[in-house]
Design an enzyme around this catalytic site. Structure first.
Site, PDB file in Angstrom:
ATOM      1  N   THR A   9     -45.474  14.733 -18.721  1.00  0.00           N
ATOM      2  CA  THR A   9     -44.685  15.707 -18.937  1.00  0.00           C
ATOM      3  C   THR A   9     -45.454  17.161 -18.813  1.00  0.00           C
ATOM      4  OG1 THR A   9     -43.145  17.001 -20.274  1.00  0.00           O
ATOM      5  CG2 THR A   9     -44.643  15.360 -21.471  1.00  0.00           C
ATOM      6  N   ASP A  10     -44.889  18.445 -18.457  1.00  0.00           N
ATOM      7  CA  ASP A  10     -45.684  19.452 -18.705  1.00  0.00           C
ATOM      8  C   ASP A  10     -45.913  19.999 -19.888  1.00  0.00           C
ATOM      9  OD1 ASP A  10     -42.932  20.328 -19.321  1.00  0.00           O
ATOM     10  OD2 ASP A  10     -42.742  21.863 -17.538  1.00  0.00           O
ATOM     11  N   GLU A  11     -44.879  19.283 -20.979  1.00  0.00           N
ATOM     12  CA  GLU A  11     -45.089  19.739 -22.400  1.00  0.00           C
ATOM     13  C   GLU A  11     -46.636  19.588 -22.855  1.00  0.00           C
ATOM     14  OE1 GLU A  11     -42.075  18.791 -25.292  1.00  0.00           O
ATOM     15  OE2 GLU A  11     -40.416  19.238 -23.726  1.00  0.00           O
ATOM     16  N   TYR A  48     -43.552  14.831 -30.094  1.00  0.00           N
ATOM     17  CA  TYR A  48     -43.578  14.344 -28.833  1.00  0.00           C
ATOM     18  C   TYR A  48     -44.495  14.584 -27.951  1.00  0.00           C
ATOM     19  CZ  TYR A  48     -41.713  14.051 -23.954  1.00  0.00           C
ATOM     20  OH  TYR A  48     -41.555  13.871 -22.512  1.00  0.00           O
ATOM     21  N   LYS A  60     -47.205  11.966 -25.750  1.00  0.00           N
ATOM     22  CA  LYS A  60     -47.559  11.951 -24.482  1.00  0.00           C
ATOM     23  C   LYS A  60     -48.758  12.477 -23.589  1.00  0.00           C
ATOM     24  CE  LYS A  60     -44.384  11.368 -21.866  1.00  0.00           C
ATOM     25  NZ  LYS A  60     -43.909   9.968 -21.084  1.00  0.00           N
TER      26      LYS A  60
HETATM   27  P1  NAD Z   1     -34.484   9.022 -21.839  1.00  0.00           P
HETATM   28  O1  NAD Z   1     -34.795   9.111 -23.183  1.00  0.00           O
HETATM   29  O2  NAD Z   1     -33.489   9.310 -21.239  1.00  0.00           O
HETATM   30  O3  NAD Z   1     -35.010   7.298 -21.303  1.00  0.00           O
HETATM   31  C1  NAD Z   1     -35.832   6.715 -22.038  1.00  0.00           C
HETATM   32  C2  NAD Z   1     -35.689   5.093 -21.708  1.00  0.00           C
HETATM   33  O4  NAD Z   1     -36.898   4.292 -22.222  1.00  0.00           O
HETATM   34  C3  NAD Z   1     -34.309   4.488 -22.132  1.00  0.00           C
HETATM   35  O5  NAD Z   1     -33.478   3.730 -21.339  1.00  0.00           O
HETATM   36  C4  NAD Z   1     -34.926   3.916 -23.351  1.00  0.00           C
HETATM   37  O6  NAD Z   1     -34.200   2.483 -23.781  1.00  0.00           O
HETATM   38  C5  NAD Z   1     -36.187   3.241 -22.924  1.00  0.00           C
HETATM   39  N1  NAD Z   1     -37.149   2.944 -23.920  1.00  0.00           N
HETATM   40  C6  NAD Z   1     -37.313   3.565 -25.098  1.00  0.00           C
HETATM   41  N2  NAD Z   1     -38.321   2.972 -25.999  1.00  0.00           N
HETATM   42  C7  NAD Z   1     -38.689   1.785 -25.130  1.00  0.00           C
HETATM   43  C8  NAD Z   1     -39.402   0.930 -25.373  1.00  0.00           C
HETATM   44  N3  NAD Z   1     -40.315   0.700 -26.342  1.00  0.00           N
HETATM   45  N4  NAD Z   1     -39.673  -0.111 -24.454  1.00  0.00           N
HETATM   46  C9  NAD Z   1     -38.891  -0.229 -23.288  1.00  0.00           C
HETATM   47  N5  NAD Z   1     -38.274   0.843 -23.083  1.00  0.00           N
HETATM   48  C10 NAD Z   1     -37.817   1.742 -23.859  1.00  0.00           C
HETATM   49  O7  NAD Z   1     -35.829   9.603 -21.055  1.00  0.00           O
HETATM   50  P2  NAD Z   1     -35.906  10.400 -19.662  1.00  0.00           P
HETATM   51  O8  NAD Z   1     -35.484  11.862 -19.939  1.00  0.00           O
HETATM   52  O9  NAD Z   1     -35.363   9.757 -18.563  1.00  0.00           O
HETATM   53  O10 NAD Z   1     -37.572  10.505 -19.457  1.00  0.00           O
HETATM   54  C11 NAD Z   1     -38.310   9.484 -18.776  1.00  0.00           C
HETATM   55  C12 NAD Z   1     -39.769   9.667 -18.861  1.00  0.00           C
HETATM   56  O11 NAD Z   1     -40.070  11.043 -18.339  1.00  0.00           O
HETATM   57  C13 NAD Z   1     -40.330   9.874 -20.257  1.00  0.00           C
HETATM   58  O12 NAD Z   1     -41.750   9.217 -20.120  1.00  0.00           O
HETATM   59  C14 NAD Z   1     -40.605  11.264 -20.472  1.00  0.00           C
HETATM   60  O13 NAD Z   1     -41.636  11.671 -21.194  1.00  0.00           O
HETATM   61  C15 NAD Z   1     -40.928  11.643 -19.103  1.00  0.00           C
HETATM   62  N6  NAD Z   1     -40.223  13.104 -18.679  1.00  0.00           N
HETATM   63  C16 NAD Z   1     -39.005  13.506 -18.862  1.00  0.00           C
HETATM   64  C17 NAD Z   1     -38.683  14.716 -18.477  1.00  0.00           C
HETATM   65  C18 NAD Z   1     -37.221  15.475 -18.840  1.00  0.00           C
HETATM   66  O14 NAD Z   1     -36.955  16.540 -18.593  1.00  0.00           O
HETATM   67  N7  NAD Z   1     -36.237  14.467 -19.269  1.00  0.00           N
HETATM   68  C19 NAD Z   1     -39.500  15.607 -17.780  1.00  0.00           C
HETATM   69  C20 NAD Z   1     -40.932  15.326 -17.544  1.00  0.00           C
HETATM   70  C21 NAD Z   1     -41.226  13.986 -17.941  1.00  0.00           C
HETATM   71  O1  DAU Z   2     -40.384  19.779 -19.810  1.00  0.00           O
HETATM   72  C1  DAU Z   2     -40.196  18.296 -19.805  1.00  0.00           C
HETATM   73  C2  DAU Z   2     -39.639  17.967 -21.190  1.00  0.00           C
HETATM   74  O2  DAU Z   2     -38.222  18.504 -20.930  1.00  0.00           O
HETATM   75  C3  DAU Z   2     -39.473  16.586 -21.322  1.00  0.00           C
HETATM   76  O3  DAU Z   2     -40.815  15.915 -21.359  1.00  0.00           O
HETATM   77  C4  DAU Z   2     -38.822  16.068 -22.600  1.00  0.00           C
HETATM   78  O4  DAU Z   2     -38.711  14.517 -22.483  1.00  0.00           O
HETATM   79  C5  DAU Z   2     -37.346  16.681 -22.340  1.00  0.00           C
HETATM   80  O5  DAU Z   2     -36.611  16.458 -23.393  1.00  0.00           O
HETATM   81  C6  DAU Z   2     -37.217  18.002 -22.012  1.00  0.00           C
HETATM   82  O6  DAU Z   2     -37.755  18.897 -23.107  1.00  0.00           O
HETATM   83  P1  DAU Z   2     -37.247  20.173 -23.722  1.00  0.00           P
HETATM   84  O7  DAU Z   2     -37.493  20.248 -25.139  1.00  0.00           O
HETATM   85  O8  DAU Z   2     -37.693  21.252 -22.818  1.00  0.00           O
HETATM   86  O9  DAU Z   2     -35.511  19.785 -23.670  1.00  0.00           O
HETATM   87  P2  DAU Z   2     -34.227  20.249 -24.403  1.00  0.00           P
HETATM   88  O10 DAU Z   2     -33.079  19.662 -23.182  1.00  0.00           O
HETATM   89  O11 DAU Z   2     -34.234  19.417 -25.585  1.00  0.00           O
HETATM   90  O12 DAU Z   2     -34.327  21.798 -24.581  1.00  0.00           O
HETATM   91  C7  DAU Z   2     -34.202  22.455 -23.399  1.00  0.00           C
HETATM   92  C8  DAU Z   2     -34.358  23.994 -24.018  1.00  0.00           C
HETATM   93  O13 DAU Z   2     -33.126  24.129 -24.769  1.00  0.00           O
HETATM   94  C9  DAU Z   2     -35.150  24.193 -25.093  1.00  0.00           C
HETATM   95  O14 DAU Z   2     -35.956  25.465 -25.006  1.00  0.00           O
HETATM   96  C10 DAU Z   2     -34.465  23.950 -26.583  1.00  0.00           C
HETATM   97  C11 DAU Z   2     -33.092  24.509 -25.989  1.00  0.00           C
HETATM   98  N1  DAU Z   2     -31.988  23.923 -26.781  1.00  0.00           N
HETATM   99  C12 DAU Z   2     -31.864  22.578 -26.695  1.00  0.00           C
HETATM  100  C13 DAU Z   2     -30.822  21.862 -27.252  1.00  0.00           C
HETATM  101  C14 DAU Z   2     -30.876  20.312 -27.193  1.00  0.00           C
HETATM  102  C15 DAU Z   2     -31.027  24.777 -27.131  1.00  0.00           C
HETATM  103  O15 DAU Z   2     -30.996  25.819 -27.200  1.00  0.00           O
HETATM  104  N2  DAU Z   2     -29.805  24.164 -28.104  1.00  0.00           N
HETATM  105  C16 DAU Z   2     -29.973  22.571 -28.138  1.00  0.00           C
HETATM  106  O16 DAU Z   2     -28.909  22.076 -28.590  1.00  0.00           O
END
Ligand code: NAD
Ligand code: DAU
Length: 343
Positions: A125-127, A153, A157
């Protein structure tokens, strides 16, 4: 080719499973997922009958299970999406983030070494880069930006990324890493900003915006992310990190207003609540490396992607209604009743 895709019952992993089975119809995809609160078998319902797909319930942090699956399936490539992924949950309780995101990644890489896997891809992730100031639009995250994490988190990562690079250098494990910006699209769990705001607006519930809503995220449609990972698997250089992003920086409040507009709902639903602790201000990816080396660029513009996403939530009420009626409702109460309403 056989791919093991971990976390394939989640948001991005689920989209990736669908994408890979369609794009590479002769390859096999085995999904390993622990089915935590974020995993959902309904996300995979369309592919369960595909003879090239197999689902295995199990945790990446369970060494015995992981080794048994590798022995049975003899995978060529492993793509690790499995993670605890929600920043707010990590602030509430960090422990499981360390176990899944760090130890789970280590166990997968040990299995990759033992079974001579051709590629281990870590979905990061970019985080891991921390955040950027709001008033410096010229600054972007490159692959050379130092790791500087803010939440449990992102720290977990970053630890997994460093471990993956260490396995590359020390054991010559063929590793690639991608660091993507915020994804949006179908099957996104409604604890995250965009799906949460859509489902709350559809139920005429308050839309909880943290702080002033001025934090900026760099949004990418999930299919563009899937395509980028596929390209890295086919053409990426081992030992390398690739940033993925589509130059789409948007303030949270503007996203929320756009969703309300798409749904024809009033802005009076917006509620400003207590800010997230340690809230990162701004993310912005420089994707020049993946564009220059692999020819990837995002294809779906945000204006189109957000329409597709809103429509998906309108067409798939059953998928998210079942989530809202389950244990998620107690999470929501805990997270949002504790937040003070600011305006
Ligand atoms: P998500 O939370 O929607 O899904 C996570 C999945 O992993 C779920 O199906 C869960 O059951 C499974 N899981 C959790 N713990 C596990 C374990 N111990 N063994 C096997 N499976 C397990 O997550 P997402 O948003 O789809 O993110 C997927 C990946 O991409 C993550 O690694 C996250 O860090 C990365 N990522 C997410 C974003 C985003 O915007 N959502 C952006 C950049 C990177
Ligand atoms: O940048 C990549 C990341 O993006 C991934 O690595 C993470 O897995 C993914 O969850 C996401 O993280 P963020 O913290 O950026 O996403 P989130 O949707 O939780 O929040 C996006 C923005 O919105 C953040 O600035 C917080 C704000 N927010 C979020 C929630 C849930 C609100 O203002 N209200 C809310 O209820």
């Amino acid at each position: 080719m056989t791919y093991i895709v971990t976390g394939g019952a989640g948001f991005i992993g689920g989209n990736f499973v669908h994408y890979m089975l369609k794009k590479h119809p002769d390859d096999r995809v085995v999904c390993l997922d622990a089915l935590t609160y974020a995993g959902n078998m309904e996300t995979l319902a369309d592919v369960m009958d595909n003879p090239n797909f197999r689902f295995v319930k199990g945790s990446i942090s369970d060494r015995e299970t992981v080794y048994a699956i590798f022995a049975n399936e003899q995978p060529d490539v492993v793509v690790n999406f499995a993670a605890e992924s929600h920043v707010d949950r990590s602030i509430d309780n960090a422990g499981i983030f360390l176990t899944t995101n760090i130890i789970g990644t280590q166990i997968l890489m040990d299995a990759c070494r033992k079974f001579n896997i051709k590629r281990f891809h870590q979905v990061s992730t970019d985080e891991v880069y921390g955040d950027l100031p709001l008033d410096r639009p010229d600054l972007l995250f490159t692959e050379k930006t130092p790791i500087h994490t803010s939440s449990p988190y992102s720290a977990s990562k970053a630890a997994a990324d460093l471990l993956a690079l260490a396995y590359f250098r020390t054991y010559k494990l063929p590793v690639t890493i991608s660091r993507c910006s915020n994804n949006y699209g179908p099957y996104h769990f409604p604890e995250k900003l965009i799906p949460l705001m859509i489902v709350n607006a559809l139920s005429d519930k308050p839309l909880p915006v943290y702080g002033k809503g001025e934090n900026v995220r760099d949004w990418l449609y999930v299919l563009d992310h899937c395509k980028a990972i596929d390209l890295i698997l086919q053409k990426g250089r081992v030992g390398e990190v690739y940033n993925i992003g589509g130059h789409n920086e948007t303030r949270n409040i503007d996203i929320v207003r756009l969703i309300l507009k798409e749904l024809g709902k009033p802005e009076s639903l917006i509620t400003y609540v207590t800010d997230r602790a340690g809230h990162d201000l701004r993310y912005a990816i420089d994707p020049s490396k993946i564009r220059g080396e692999l020819g990837w660029q995002s294809e779906i513009r945000f204006v189109d992607g957000i329409k597709l996403t809103v429509q998906w939530y309108l067409d798939n009420r059953d998928w998210w209604s079942r989530i809202l009626s389950g244990e998620y409702s107690s999470y929501y109460k805990k997270m949002y009743e504790e937040r003070t309403r600011l305006i």
